[in-house]
Design an enzyme around this catalytic site. Structure first.
Site, PDB file in Angstrom:
ATOM      1  N   ARG A 171       0.854  -1.185   0.000  1.00  0.00           N
ATOM      2  CA  ARG A 171       0.000   0.000   0.000  1.00  0.00           C
ATOM      3  C   ARG A 171       0.895   1.242   0.000  1.00  0.00           C
ATOM      4  NH1 ARG A 171      -2.574  -3.928   3.022  1.00  0.00           N
ATOM      5  NH2 ARG A 171      -4.725  -4.357   2.345  1.00  0.00           N
ATOM      6  N   LYS A 208      -2.656  -2.172   7.285  1.00  0.00           N
ATOM      7  CA  LYS A 208      -4.106  -2.014   7.370  1.00  0.00           C
ATOM      8  C   LYS A 208      -4.725  -3.088   8.251  1.00  0.00           C
ATOM      9  CE  LYS A 208      -8.246  -1.691   4.478  1.00  0.00           C
ATOM     10  NZ  LYS A 208      -8.771  -1.707   3.086  1.00  0.00           N
ATOM     11  N   HIS A 262      -2.103   3.162  -5.569  1.00  0.00           N
ATOM     12  CA  HIS A 262      -2.705   1.913  -5.101  1.00  0.00           C
ATOM     13  C   HIS A 262      -2.919   0.941  -6.258  1.00  0.00           C
ATOM     14  CE1 HIS A 262      -5.278  -0.696  -2.646  1.00  0.00           C
ATOM     15  NE2 HIS A 262      -4.905   0.006  -1.613  1.00  0.00           N
ATOM     16  N   ARG A 304      -1.039  -2.425  -6.899  1.00  0.00           N
ATOM     17  CA  ARG A 304      -1.477  -3.662  -6.238  1.00  0.00           C
ATOM     18  C   ARG A 304      -2.449  -4.433  -7.139  1.00  0.00           C
ATOM     19  NH1 ARG A 304      -0.913  -4.352  -1.046  1.00  0.00           N
ATOM     20  NH2 ARG A 304      -3.055  -4.983  -0.582  1.00  0.00           N
ATOM     21  N   HIS A 327      -3.977  -9.286   2.114  1.00  0.00           N
ATOM     22  CA  HIS A 327      -5.431  -9.229   2.193  1.00  0.00           C
ATOM     23  C   HIS A 327      -5.919 -10.144   3.301  1.00  0.00           C
ATOM     24  CE1 HIS A 327      -6.062  -7.786  -2.227  1.00  0.00           C
ATOM     25  NE2 HIS A 327      -5.789  -6.795  -1.396  1.00  0.00           N
ATOM     26  N   TYR A 335      -8.030 -22.486   7.062  1.00  0.00           N
ATOM     27  CA  TYR A 335      -7.220 -23.429   6.305  1.00  0.00           C
ATOM     28  C   TYR A 335      -6.124 -22.752   5.483  1.00  0.00           C
ATOM     29  CZ  TYR A 335     -10.515 -27.081   7.533  1.00  0.00           C
ATOM     30  OH  TYR A 335     -11.290 -27.975   8.241  1.00  0.00           O
TER      31      TYR A 335
END
Length: 411
Positions: free
Chosen positions: A242, A269, A332, A335, A359, A369
């Site tokens: 970011r 974030k 941004h 990304r 994320h 998992y």
């Protein structure tokens, strides 16, 4: 003899304080300075006591009599009115600390102590201020879902659908904090799922086609602005963090021997430590910087002071200078570029890509998992990505997998 309103109004000061009695223990105390105080004399548990009712004319004769009568009712029940007044004051103080506004302020204060970034705090303060006129003075435990919905719909009525949705989530955090501190029993914002207008997500502008990416990278190499800005523009595609994480990058976070950049949790974030494998190209770009830790703790300090990082507008302003409009490319957007092209390659685990993008997995079962870091794969992927960017920048013909035909074709 009972007092009259006229007698109270005309009471004059004397050399010494004196009293005007109204009966039932109530009297007006006049000070030499002319101040007039309502008092009530009474006995409780064998002791002589005095109860204060306020100052005239803020408290009228009629008001003072009402308070005297209430005090006498308490005495008749065996309750000390002075003690009850103290308890009422404590209860009022507790009630004031249990309003939505008070709990929201306390939650913000805790968030600051938890290390939340100032940018996030500023956004949360702004969001909460949108709903303060409706809820700030309401006891948070008394707020029901319809009342919260009405407050949020006032924001929707202005066409600010995204703000209303985000504010519902922020209110949910405040309600849950109130539950944890024993000032509410449930999070009523949860009842509003699906009640607000869904805001259509506008994806951030990004260059996504390989040939266009190559053109962008070549444009970056020709950037004629400040060398620090050009270096930041050159590095960002290779690490695709970011923009704020790049701006606040510090020399102490880099281990060049291990080829890794470790971003502290308070700068991310998701409030989790994030590690970025550094490709050979990324390290070379960083090593080209003419500044060092002795000049500033930041890799990309402000041009005005080494104690502050680069401005948040610098990257986007540089892209505008290169001719890319705000609906074409943003800081941004690097990304989205990496996410799109890495997934199109078809050779990397999507979870590894998502982990490198830092994320958060929205599905709780899937998240359970996918706790692995995929570190080895990410190291290989990041080096491959930098090599790929170099090929695009240099204009080489890139082979792309044609999944449906089972063979490679060139673009």
């Amino acid at each position: 003899m009972a007092l009259s309103a006229v007698a109270v109004k005309n009471a004059k000061p004397a050399e010494k304080s004196y009293k005007l009695s109204d009966g039932g223990g109530l009297f007006l105390l006049i000070s030499p300075a002319g101040h007039r105080y309502w008092r009530m004399a009474y006995r409780f548990d064998g002791k002589q006591k005095t109860l204060a009712f306020g100052v005239y004319p803020e408290v009228s004769l009629a008001d003072a009599r009402e308070r005297r009568d209430e005090a006498r009712r308490l005495l008749a029940k065996g309750t000390d009115p002075a003690q009850q007044a103290r308890l009422d004051k404590i209860a009022a103080s507790i009630a004031a600390a249990c309003t939505f506004g008070a709990v929201a302020d306390e939650w913000l204060e805790k968030a600051a102590k938890d290390g939340i970034s100032e940018v996030t705090l500023k956004k949360n303060r702004w969001l909460i201020n949108q709903i303060r006129p409706s809820l700030a003075k309401r006891p948070i435990a008394d707020i029901a879902a319809p009342e919260l919905l009405l407050a949020l719909r006032k924001i929707e009525a202005k066409g600010r659908y995204d703000t209303a949705q985000r504010l519902r989530g922020t209110c949910g955090q405040i309600f849950r904090y109130a539950i944890a501190t024993s000032r509410a029993e449930r999070d009523v914002s949860a009842d509003l799922r699906g009640a607000l207008v869904l805001h259509k997500v506008t994806h951030r502008a990004a260059v996504l086609k390989p040939d266009a990416v190559g053109a962008l990278l070549r444009a970056v190499e020709t950037f004629d602005g400040h060398v620090l800005t050009r270096t930041a523009l050159r590095l960002l595609p290779h690490v695709f963090v970011r923009p704020g994480e790049l701006r606040f990058a510090e020399w102490s976070e880099f281990d060049f021997d291990a080829a890794v950049w470790t971003i502290p949790a308070h700068k991310t974030k998701m409030r989790k430590i994030h590690s970025v494998p550094l490709s050979r190209q990324a390290i070379a770009i960083i090593e080209s910087l003419e500044t060092d830790v002795e000049f500033s703790p930041y890799l990309f300090p402000s041009l005005r002071s080494g104690t502050r990082p680069m401005s948040e507008n610098t990257i986007n302003a540089a892209l505008r200078r290169l001719g890319y409009a705000k609906d074409e490319m943003t800081g941004h957007g690097f990304r989205a570029m990496a996410s799109t092209l890495l997934n199109e390659m078809g050779q990397w685990n999507p979870d590894a890509i998502e982990r490198q993008l830092a994320h958060a997995e929205g599905n709780a079962v899937r998240r359970a998992y996918t706790r692995g870091e995929y570190w080895d794969e990410r190291v290989r992927m990041m080096q491959h990505w930098s090599d790929y960017l170099d090929q695009l920048r240099d204009g080489a013909k890139i082979l792309h997998p044609a999944f449906r035909r089972g063979k490679q074709t060139s673009r």
